[in-house]
Enzyme design. Structure first.
Site, mmCIF file in Angstrom:
data_model
loop_
_atom_site.group_PDB
_atom_site.id
_atom_site.type_symbol
_atom_site.label_atom_id
_atom_site.label_comp_id
_atom_site.label_asym_id
_atom_site.label_seq_id
_atom_site.Cartn_x
_atom_site.Cartn_y
_atom_site.Cartn_z
ATOM 1 N N GLU A 181 -2.319 -1.262 -3.217
ATOM 2 C CA GLU A 181 -1.857 -1.467 -4.399
ATOM 3 C C GLU A 181 -3.526 -1.435 -5.553
ATOM 4 O O GLU A 181 -4.170 -2.234 -4.760
ATOM 5 C CB GLU A 181 -0.995 -2.615 -4.764
ATOM 6 C CG GLU A 181 -1.102 -2.748 -6.612
ATOM 7 C CD GLU A 181 0.258 -3.358 -7.135
ATOM 8 O OE1 GLU A 181 1.103 -3.565 -6.432
ATOM 9 O OE2 GLU A 181 -0.136 -3.891 -8.261
ATOM 10 N N ARG A 182 -4.261 -0.549 -6.239
ATOM 11 C CA ARG A 182 -4.883 -0.023 -6.397
ATOM 12 C C ARG A 182 -6.259 -0.298 -5.361
ATOM 13 O O ARG A 182 -7.246 -0.651 -5.323
ATOM 14 C CB ARG A 182 -5.542 -1.203 -7.506
ATOM 15 C CG ARG A 182 -4.690 -1.531 -8.344
ATOM 16 C CD ARG A 182 -4.162 -1.147 -9.539
ATOM 17 N NE ARG A 182 -3.129 -0.883 -10.271
ATOM 18 C CZ ARG A 182 -2.528 -0.126 -11.598
ATOM 19 N NH1 ARG A 182 -2.919 1.283 -11.105
ATOM 20 N NH2 ARG A 182 -1.748 -0.321 -12.220
ATOM 21 N N LYS A 210 1.586 -15.575 -7.103
ATOM 22 C CA LYS A 210 1.848 -14.312 -8.231
ATOM 23 C C LYS A 210 3.187 -15.123 -8.839
ATOM 24 O O LYS A 210 4.159 -14.138 -7.871
ATOM 25 C CB LYS A 210 1.045 -13.045 -8.427
ATOM 26 C CG LYS A 210 1.521 -12.392 -9.148
ATOM 27 C CD LYS A 210 1.079 -11.040 -9.269
ATOM 28 C CE LYS A 210 1.844 -9.838 -10.247
ATOM 29 N NZ LYS A 210 0.957 -8.472 -10.843
ATOM 30 N N GLU A 251 4.248 -9.449 -14.146
ATOM 31 C CA GLU A 251 4.821 -8.167 -14.346
ATOM 32 C C GLU A 251 5.819 -8.318 -13.013
ATOM 33 O O GLU A 251 5.680 -7.616 -12.081
ATOM 34 C CB GLU A 251 3.355 -7.583 -13.495
ATOM 35 C CG GLU A 251 2.010 -7.897 -14.077
ATOM 36 C CD GLU A 251 0.867 -7.244 -14.403
ATOM 37 O OE1 GLU A 251 0.995 -6.868 -13.009
ATOM 38 O OE2 GLU A 251 -0.238 -6.626 -14.922
ATOM 39 N N ARG A 282 -1.949 -17.915 -9.252
ATOM 40 C CA ARG A 282 -2.685 -17.066 -9.403
ATOM 41 C C ARG A 282 -2.717 -17.902 -10.948
ATOM 42 O O ARG A 282 -1.587 -17.884 -11.423
ATOM 43 C CB ARG A 282 -3.066 -15.770 -9.905
ATOM 44 C CG ARG A 282 -3.191 -15.368 -7.683
ATOM 45 C CD ARG A 282 -2.668 -14.104 -8.151
ATOM 46 N NE ARG A 282 -3.629 -12.942 -8.583
ATOM 47 C CZ ARG A 282 -3.112 -11.807 -9.044
ATOM 48 N NH1 ARG A 282 -1.953 -11.705 -8.823
ATOM 49 N NH2 ARG A 282 -4.291 -11.296 -9.529
ATOM 50 N N ARG A 305 -2.281 -10.929 -25.414
ATOM 51 C CA ARG A 305 -1.524 -11.217 -24.336
ATOM 52 C C ARG A 305 -3.193 -12.117 -24.350
ATOM 53 O O ARG A 305 -2.583 -12.421 -22.697
ATOM 54 C CB ARG A 305 -1.588 -10.041 -23.787
ATOM 55 C CG ARG A 305 -2.375 -10.022 -21.977
ATOM 56 C CD ARG A 305 -1.991 -8.442 -21.180
ATOM 57 N NE ARG A 305 -2.809 -8.188 -19.977
ATOM 58 C CZ ARG A 305 -2.591 -7.496 -19.372
ATOM 59 N NH1 ARG A 305 -2.238 -6.244 -20.147
ATOM 60 N NH2 ARG A 305 -3.240 -7.698 -18.256
ATOM 61 N N LYS A 323 -9.018 -14.395 -12.791
ATOM 62 C CA LYS A 323 -10.039 -14.107 -12.998
ATOM 63 C C LYS A 323 -10.863 -14.210 -13.574
ATOM 64 O O LYS A 323 -10.985 -14.680 -14.637
ATOM 65 C CB LYS A 323 -9.068 -12.365 -13.390
ATOM 66 C CG LYS A 323 -8.114 -11.632 -12.719
ATOM 67 C CD LYS A 323 -7.476 -11.014 -13.270
ATOM 68 C CE LYS A 323 -5.841 -10.334 -12.298
ATOM 69 N NZ LYS A 323 -5.225 -8.582 -12.401
ATOM 70 N N ASP A 381 -8.461 -7.985 -18.044
ATOM 71 C CA ASP A 381 -7.599 -7.259 -16.561
ATOM 72 C C ASP A 381 -8.619 -7.085 -15.371
ATOM 73 O O ASP A 381 -8.526 -5.456 -15.972
ATOM 74 C CB ASP A 381 -6.517 -6.696 -16.174
ATOM 75 C CG ASP A 381 -5.341 -6.737 -15.488
ATOM 76 O OD1 ASP A 381 -6.077 -6.785 -13.820
ATOM 77 O OD2 ASP A 381 -4.772 -5.214 -15.423
ATOM 78 N N GLU A 406 -11.484 -15.079 -9.166
ATOM 79 C CA GLU A 406 -11.065 -14.042 -8.639
ATOM 80 C C GLU A 406 -11.104 -12.448 -9.480
ATOM 81 O O GLU A 406 -11.359 -12.536 -9.768
ATOM 82 C CB GLU A 406 -9.467 -13.738 -9.059
ATOM 83 C CG GLU A 406 -9.070 -12.200 -7.759
ATOM 84 C CD GLU A 406 -7.209 -12.223 -8.517
ATOM 85 O OE1 GLU A 406 -6.412 -13.150 -8.280
ATOM 86 O OE2 GLU A 406 -6.548 -11.151 -9.103
ATOM 87 N N GLU A 408 -10.256 -0.514 -9.660
ATOM 88 C CA GLU A 408 -9.535 -0.284 -10.472
ATOM 89 C C GLU A 408 -9.442 0.564 -12.077
ATOM 90 O O GLU A 408 -9.185 1.522 -12.834
ATOM 91 C CB GLU A 408 -8.162 -1.371 -10.252
ATOM 92 C CG GLU A 408 -6.747 -1.166 -11.526
ATOM 93 C CD GLU A 408 -5.880 -2.281 -11.798
ATOM 94 O OE1 GLU A 408 -5.991 -3.120 -11.344
ATOM 95 O OE2 GLU A 408 -5.008 -1.996 -12.291
ATOM 96 N N TRP A 424 0.647 -2.910 -22.447
ATOM 97 C CA TRP A 424 -0.045 -2.233 -21.528
ATOM 98 C C TRP A 424 -0.409 -0.688 -21.967
ATOM 99 O O TRP A 424 -0.644 0.107 -21.303
ATOM 100 C CB TRP A 424 1.491 -1.517 -20.740
ATOM 101 C CG TRP A 424 1.181 -2.446 -19.480
ATOM 102 C CD1 TRP A 424 0.751 -4.456 -19.667
ATOM 103 C CD2 TRP A 424 2.615 -2.851 -18.401
ATOM 104 N NE1 TRP A 424 1.306 -4.208 -18.369
ATOM 105 C CE2 TRP A 424 2.265 -4.590 -17.972
ATOM 106 C CE3 TRP A 424 3.299 -2.359 -18.056
ATOM 107 C CZ2 TRP A 424 3.183 -4.980 -17.150
ATOM 108 C CZ3 TRP A 424 4.201 -2.400 -17.196
ATOM 109 C CH2 TRP A 424 4.184 -3.808 -15.878
HETATM 110 C C1 GCU Z 1 -3.728 -5.795 -12.132
HETATM 111 C C2 GCU Z 1 -2.825 -4.720 -11.689
HETATM 112 C C3 GCU Z 1 -1.931 -4.264 -10.716
HETATM 113 C C4 GCU Z 1 -1.830 -5.643 -9.907
HETATM 114 C C5 GCU Z 1 -1.848 -7.041 -11.653
HETATM 115 C C6 GCU Z 1 -2.828 -8.313 -10.561
HETATM 116 O O1 GCU Z 1 -2.442 -6.202 -13.240
HETATM 117 O O2 GCU Z 1 -2.784 -2.867 -12.957
HETATM 118 O O3 GCU Z 1 -1.253 -3.706 -10.158
HETATM 119 O O4 GCU Z 1 -0.593 -5.958 -9.575
HETATM 120 O O5 GCU Z 1 -3.058 -6.514 -11.862
HETATM 121 O O6 GCU Z 1 -3.903 -8.711 -10.463
HETATM 122 O O7 GCU Z 1 -1.508 -9.226 -9.913
#
Ligand code: GCU
Length: 713
Positions: A180-181, A300, A304, A337, A349, A373, A378, A400, A406, A556
């Protein structure tokens, strides 16, 4: 003799000049450029005394062997027989040292903490001293770096202690090997071949991480698959843990919150349910039976689409504590997180994590650390620091960062992330008055945290050069250095990395360091100037998408964030708007709350501003935005020019690779400028100022520009 040396150097250099795929990262150990330099360092490389026996000592010897082969073209000889009379002595503090040296070193060795080390020159000899084997390994890497960067040894007196305890990479790697990313190929974890095949890349990964002080790795995606907690995968994770142990690197796993339901059909994952609590205790004991020094869980939750305590009406503390209780008897920790937000929550948000976590300060177990983060949204090219830093004195908070780019053009754009990270780390939270920097929050000194940490979302994949762009290696390197000490000076980091990775030629290092240090500002200008944010294309986030609107989630889209209209643009986050600003210290409220005082870098993050408002630069907002986009493009072209004149100074393979990526970067910078200005011009209705190039295409072209299979989703 001199001729022979020159010949050997030429032969060794020819490989270095022509072909270098970058696999060796910053551990290149290039041959010395001339005999004088070789003679200066030779004795310390040929006359070494290492005391002690352990797998880590074997790693130290192995690394010295690789380095000696590189520097001098010689094979490593058995070194352990040499005595303390040797030019280089690698010794634990407790080992026998002549009394005279013990006395001379006493003030320094008292200051040694954790895996810290002392690297000291004394009467013609170098000493590497630490209380731990891993500290000796760190000291060895530091000594080799001194040689790689051509440091003078006679003045060497370095006492280094890690300022942060847990220094982790977070891999967002899936069990099917997609990342992912991830923009550098597939996951380096070849699950199918594990546990019986330990790939050389795992070892080189561990070497690289140890060389910059990283001591932990969470190997699976935060969007977690519960399968990793089953024996099939635990056996594989244990094989990696065994391979990494001599390098001082612990394994952590991501825990899917509803794993008790997914794996064992429990009717609930409610953290207050005794059956669920027992499940996590048993599962944790099982994990420790495979990996006795397992570091703990990264979670996490409630974000999402990930399950979490909200599903049962419980708090984030309830969720974190159940896992914390399970790992506590084994010395494990939970990194929970704070990236928790929900489109159904009606507030801005960026306010949601603070609103949710701040009231829970003090409610978490001692072995929980909240992973936050760098900014409240983000991983944007520029964000103000996250207001949770400094806001939870009773709960340890860790940083983080995202090393993978990304939202920053992904792997083909060259941007020195350390510049962005330094901006955040040196921001003042004012939590305890002036000087309460984010770095002091996360190193624990501000609030006396017992647990400290930093996580970096890895940019590593199966690409031969590990990171896609060769310069992505600099971000990995810099991340490690800042995790070790968040106050480290980033220009020194860049300089060392260049010397170790490419060349010690002062012209090359000077010029390219300049490029690196300006690259972040350049990218911000061509992507998101004046505080714009989240205007990337939908879903894959590659390329511009200020027009992104509608769909299932407003938070988003791009229009949620810039809110451009005929009169104005920007998100009002002051008291007249969402008041996200209210989450910062009063000192910040005064500066950031005033559109005439705030740095233009954050203007549209906090304010809604009329297009024709005169800014402190004397330009209207529209004018300023347009010239910043133009400046960004010019900056990218400047980087390209500076790179072009390095031809011949480094190997052709990496030179050409970076050259072609810079070509992409310039084209994409133009794409960003043209499409964003055309899009926003519909609202401002103002002409492009003089000096701003006319867009190549019309807005429709950009609106319809689509690419399939952009990587990393
Ligand atoms: C961003 C990212 C996701 C990732 C998320 C995270 O939104 O686009 O791909 O899962 O961060 O940090 O959990």
């Amino acid at each position: 003799m001199k001729r022979l040396f020159t010949l050997v150097v030429i032969l060794l250099m020819s490989e270095y000049v022509n072909a270098n795929d970058g696999y060796k990262l910053w551990l290149q150990y290039f041959p010395f450029e001339n005999k004088a330099v070789a003679d200066y360092y030779r004795d310390y490389l040929e006359n070494i005394h290492i005391v002690g026996i352990s797998p880590t000592h074997e790693v130290i010897k192995n690394e010295l062997g690789i380095a000696i082969k590189g520097f001098l073209g010689k094979d490593y000889q058995a070194l352990t027989g040499k005595s303390v009379e040797s030019a280089l002595c690698i010794i634990s503090k407790t080992d026998e040292l002549p009394q005279e040296i013990k006395t001379a070193f006493a003030p320094n060795t008292v200051g040694l903490k954790d895996d810290g080390y002392l690297l000291k020159y004394h009467q013609g000899k170098m000493y590497i001293i630490s209380n731990t084997n891993i500290g000796l390994l760190y000291g060895t890497f530091s000594f080799l770096k001194s040689i790689q960067t051509r440091a003078q040894l006679e003045t060497m007196d370095i006492l280094e202690n890690p300022q942060i305890q847990r220094r982790l990479l977070n891999h967002w790697d899936n069990l099917n090997r997609t990342v992912e990313r991830g923009y550098a190929g597939f996951s380096i974890w070849n699950w199918h071949r594990l546990p019986h095949h330990i790939d050389q890349q795992y070892i080189d990964y561990a070497r690289a991480n140890a060389s910059i002080g990283i001591n932990g790795t969470s190997i699976t995606n935060v969007n977690a698959n519960a399968l990793v907690l089953t024996p099939e995968y635990l056996e594989k994770a244990a094989a990696l843990a065994d391979a990494f142990r001599p390098y001082g690197i612990k394994i952590y796993l991501t825990a899917r919150f509803n794993a008790p339901m997914v794996l064992d059909n429990l009717p609930t994952a409610d953290p207050l349910d005794p059956g669920v609590q027992k499940w996590w205790k048993d599962k944790t004991a099982e994990i420790y039976s495979y990996i006795p020094d397992f570091g703990g869980f990264l979670v996490k939750a409630d974000s999402e689409g990930q399950p979490g305590p909200h599903n049962y009406g419980r708090t984030q503390a309830d969720g974190a504590n159940i896992l914390a209780d399970a790992v506590q008897p084994f010395g494990g920790i939970v990194m929970w997180r704070a990236f928790v937000y929900n489109e159904k929550t009606p507030t801005d948000r960026i306010k949601q994590a603070y609103d949710e976590f701040k009231p829970l300060d003090g409610e978490f177990r001692e072995n929980v650390i909240i992973q936050v983060k760098n900014g409240p949204l983000d991983f944007q090219p520029r964000e103000p620091f996250h207001p949770l830093f400094g806001a939870m004195p009773k709960t340890p908070i860790m940083m983080e960062f995202q090393i993978t780019k990304e939202y920053l053009g992904q792997e083909t754009h060259w941007v020195n992330l350390a510049s962005m990270w330094e901006e955040v780390l040196q921001s003042d939270t004012y939590a305890k008055g002036k000087g309460s920097t984010v770095s002091k929050v996360i190193d624990g000194s501000l609030h006396g945290y017992k647990l400290t940490g930093m996580a970096g979302v890895a940019n590593i994949g199966t690409d031969r050069n590990w990171t896609g762009h060769h310069t992505g290696q600099a971000d990995w390197y810099a991340y490690g250095k800042l995790a070790w000490n968040p106050d480290t000076k980033i220009d020194k980091i860049a300089e060392d990395w260049l010397k170790m990775t490419f060349s010690t030629d002062p012209d090359f290092v000077g010029t390219i360091k300049g490029v690196m240090l300006k690259s972040h500002e350049i990218l911000v200008n061509y992507m998101t100037p004046i505080g714009l944010h989240h205007i990337m294309a939908r879903s894959h986030h590659w390329g511009p998408g200020p027009w992104v609107t509608g769909g299932s989630r407003d938070d988003w889209t791009a229009t949620y964030y810039h809110k451009a209209s005929k009169d104005s643009i920007g998100f009002d986050r002051t008291v007249t708007g969402s008041n996200a600003l209210g989450q910062y210290a009063p000192e910040w409220k005064q500066i950031l709350g005033d559109p005439d005082k705030i740095s233009l870098d954050y203007l549209l993050w906090f304010h809604r501003v009329p297009w024709n408002k005169k800014l402190k630069t004397g330009n209207t907002l529209w004018h300023e935005m347009a010239i910043r986009y133009q400046k960004g493009v010019e900056g990218a072209r400047w980087m390209q020019k500076k790179w072009e004149i390095q031809e011949g100074k480094i190997d052709t393979e990496r030179f050409d690779h970076i050259r072609s990526f810079l070509n992409i970067q310039v084209r994409e910078a133009e794409w960003w400028r043209d499409s964003c200005l055309l899009y926003f011009q519909q609202f401002s209705q103002m002409p492009l100022p003089e000096g701003v190039e006319k867009p190549k295409y019309d807005l429709n072209y950009y609106l319809n520009f689509k690419r399939n299979f952009v990587p990393g989703i």
